[in-house]
Structures are given as structure tokens and as C-alpha cells.
Design a protein around this motif. Structure first.
Motif, PDB file in Angstrom:
ATOM      1  N   LYS A 207     -23.074  -1.146  45.617  1.00  0.00           N
ATOM      2  CA  LYS A 207     -23.451  -0.265  46.728  1.00  0.00           C
ATOM      3  C   LYS A 207     -23.991  -1.066  47.909  1.00  0.00           C
ATOM      4  O   LYS A 207     -23.595  -0.837  49.067  1.00  0.00           O
ATOM      5  CB  LYS A 207     -24.490   0.746  46.245  1.00  0.00           C
TER       6      LYS A 207
ATOM      7  N   GLN B 204     -21.281  -3.200  49.666  1.00  0.00           N
ATOM      8  CA  GLN B 204     -20.449  -2.374  50.537  1.00  0.00           C
ATOM      9  C   GLN B 204     -21.165  -2.063  51.847  1.00  0.00           C
ATOM     10  O   GLN B 204     -20.547  -2.071  52.920  1.00  0.00           O
ATOM     11  CB  GLN B 204     -20.063  -1.083  49.813  1.00  0.00           C
TER      12      GLN B 204
ATOM     13  N   THR C 135     -20.992  -5.100  54.250  1.00  0.00           N
ATOM     14  CA  THR C 135     -19.667  -5.619  54.608  1.00  0.00           C
ATOM     15  C   THR C 135     -19.103  -4.904  55.830  1.00  0.00           C
ATOM     16  O   THR C 135     -18.965  -3.679  55.831  1.00  0.00           O
ATOM     17  CB  THR C 135     -18.692  -5.466  53.420  1.00  0.00           C
TER      18      THR C 135
ATOM     19  N   GLN D 201     -13.234  -6.014  48.745  1.00  0.00           N
ATOM     20  CA  GLN D 201     -13.614  -4.815  48.007  1.00  0.00           C
ATOM     21  C   GLN D 201     -14.555  -5.223  46.880  1.00  0.00           C
ATOM     22  O   GLN D 201     -14.514  -6.363  46.395  1.00  0.00           O
ATOM     23  CB  GLN D 201     -12.396  -4.101  47.424  1.00  0.00           C
TER      24      GLN D 201
END
Length: 331
Positions: A131, A134, A137, A144
């Protein structure tokens, strides 16, 4: 009056330090299962203390050979670029498919994608790390992040051009299975590059009493089932039958050694963290100091070593290698 205030301040600091050591002794985090590792990293990620002091890279820094004074966070970024160069990944084209095993909150993954143009998949056993990775990023970066167990990855054989891992191995209870999984998901001709904390090879020089005590603390405080030796893990990689030629190893203890004391210095240099995270955060930070000092001791005296590993995936499978060996023997 000033001396009295100073005395009270030192007394308070002493009490807090004693409290931190008490927490260290009473709240060990021994490895029990993959869940204990995931839970530890979930907690470290949720409270934000580790990220505040260690930045986006939950691994050691590279200070050069011989080591030179360097900013702690910059040394971590430099480590990634040094690892890329050491493995020869800077010669690979943009779009190279990279698997980052034990990606943490994605610091290395983002550098590999941003600076080298690689297509990166980062995996960690911690949902909270995925989490946070992400969140950190930027949109449009070819990265991913997935929740995966490194000992039972869901990827098909030969999925990646490069498999990359930094300091994930100590959390793996089955080092032979870890070696097989790293190479299994690598395509023939692909490159495996691993950086890890390692123990001295006790087959050559058994651990004495105090060394066993230190290693027990290093394992129990940070959810590690065991450290492999550099020689031992290289042998496990070769034993898979999936390595072309030899496993290349190097010892990076010297250029990474300043990281341990620098990590403690972060708390002194950035006292605003104590205000940000309150007394509970301060005590959580203090409880890690004994382990950091033990790490510095262990790596400084040769009980532990910082190992680098590079291997190329062979075209033949272990089964094919065994069959060929059997045919050669029968002839």
C-alpha cells in the motif's frame, strides 16, 4: 539553576534509555511463521517511524571502498546504483523485466524503473508495504507492487529477465527453497543479483558462546529464522542445477559498515521525529538501538558479512542436468 535543569534532563534521558532497553529485552520479535514477518513489517510501515529515519530504502547504504563520510539516505540510493553496476544491469535495455523480491516500500523498484527504464514488479509479504509503495510511486512509472510469499511465488517459470533482492534472505526459513524460487522465475540467460546479511561460515570456524548469544539476539529481535553464510548460499544456488557457470560472490561488509551507526545518528540529528511520533514512538525507536549496536559489532568483527551474489540462469532444467549427468556416467 542551569546545572539543576541539565541534571534533570540527563536523568530523564537515562530513564528513557533504560525503558528502551527494557522494551528491547521484553518485546523480542522472533520468527514464528511468514505471518510474524508480515506483521512486523506491517507495524513498522503503519507507524511511519522506520520510513522517517531510513527513507524509502529499508536497507544499508554504500559508502565506498574505503568508506567515506556520506549522507545516510544518499548512501542507500548509491547502494542501488552500485549493485546495478556490479551485476552488469546497466548494460541491459529499457523494458527489461525485473522482479524485486522483498521490495519493502519500493525504493529500489522506483530507481530501477526511473533511472534504467526497466519494467519492475516488486513483491513483499507485507500488505501495508505494498500500500505504501503504491502511494509513493508516481503515475506512469512502469512499476507494480504485489503481496507475494518469496518461497511460493505465483509467477510462471522464466517470467523475468532479472531477479533482484536486497536483504530479504534472513527472513527465509528454507534457504534452499528460496534459492530455487529465485532461479525458477528467471528466464534462461537471465541475471540473478542478491545482496544479503550473512553469518560467518561456521563449518570453517564454529561459533563460540558469545557469538551464539549475539546471533540469537539478531535473529529474535527482527523476525529472522536464520542467516546463511556467503559460501553456503552460493552452494545452494549452484545445487539447483539452474546456474550457468559459477555463482559470483563478493563481500561488501566494508562499504556498508558505517550504515549501522549512521542509522542511530539519524535519531540524534533529526530530533523532530521524537515530537512527531510522541513518547511511544521515541521508545519504539530506542528499543532498536541495542540491535543496531549488535549488528555493528557482529559485522565489525567478522561474525556477520554482507554478501553479494550474481548468477546467470542456465538453459537446462535440473531434471535435464541430472539426465545428462546420468547418461555421461553410464557411458
Amino acid at each position: 539553576m542551569a546545572m539543576m535543569v541539565l541534571g534533570w534532563g540527563l536523568s530523564l534521558l537515562g530513564l528513557l534509555l533504560l525503558a528502551g532497553i527494557g522494551l528491547y529485552l521484553l518485546s523480542a520479535r522472533p520468527y514464528r511463521s511468514a505471518d510474524s514477518v508480515a506483521n512486523s513489517y506491517d507495524q513498522w510501515t503503519e507507524d511511519g517511524i522506520l520510513e522517517f529515519y531510513w527513507g524509502e530504502h529499508i536497507h544499508l547504504g554504500h559508502y565506498g571502498s574505503p568508506p567515506q563520510p556520506k549522507d545516510f539516505l544518499k548512501a542507500k540510493v548509491d547502494f542501488v546504483h552500485e549493485m546495478v553496476r556490479w551485476a552488469g544491469l546497466d548494460q541491459l535495455p529499457a523494458g527489461t523485466r525485473v522482479l524485486d523480491v522483498g521490495c519493502g516500500i519500493g525504493g529500489s523498484s522506483r530507481i530501477l524503473a526511473q533511472d534504467y527504464g526497466f519494467s519492475v514488479t516488486g513483491i513483499t509479504i507485507s500488505p501495508q508495504q505494498v500500500k505504501r509503495a503504491q502511494e509513493l510511486t508516481p503515475t506512469g512509472l512502469d512499476v507494480q507492487f504485489l503481496v507475494e510469499d518469496a518461497l511460493a511465488m505465483s509467477f510462471p517459470d522464466g517470467s523475468f529477465d532479472v531477479v533482484w533482492s536486497i536483504e530479504a534472505g534472513p527472513h527465509m526459513p528454507d534457504k534452499a527453497l528460496f534459492a530455487r524460487e529465485l532461479l525458477r522465475v528467471l528466464k534462461p540467460g537471465g541475471i540473478l543479483v542478491v545482496a544479503d546479511w550473512n553469518q560467518r561460515d561456521d563449518r570453517q570456524k564454529p561459533l563460540n558462546g558469545w557469538e551464539r548469544l549475539v546471533m540469537r539476539q539478531l535473529l529474535d529481535q527482527w523476525s529472522h529464522p536464520a542467516f546463511a553464510s556467503i559460501e553456503g548460499f552460493a552452494e545452494l544456488l549452484a545445487a539447483t542445477g539452474w546456474v550457468e557457470g559459477e555463482v559470483i560472490t563478493a563481500d561488501w561488509t566494508e562499504p556498508t559498515l558505517p550504515s549501522w551507526l549512521d542509522s542511530i545518528w539519524q535519531g540524534i540529528r533529526r530530533p523532530q521525529g521524537f515530537l512527531r511520533f510522541g513518547l511511544a514512538g521515541f521508545l519504539k525507536s530506542i528499543r532498536e538501538v541495542p540491535t543496531l549496536l549488535l549488528m555493528r559489532l557482529a559485522f565489525g568483527v567478522g561474525l556477520c558479512r554482507f554478501g553479494m551474489f550474481r548468477a546467470v540462469r542456465a538453459a537446462a532444467s535440473p531434471l535435464a542436468t541430472e539426465v545428462s549427468a546420468g547418461v555421461a556416467t553410464s557411458q
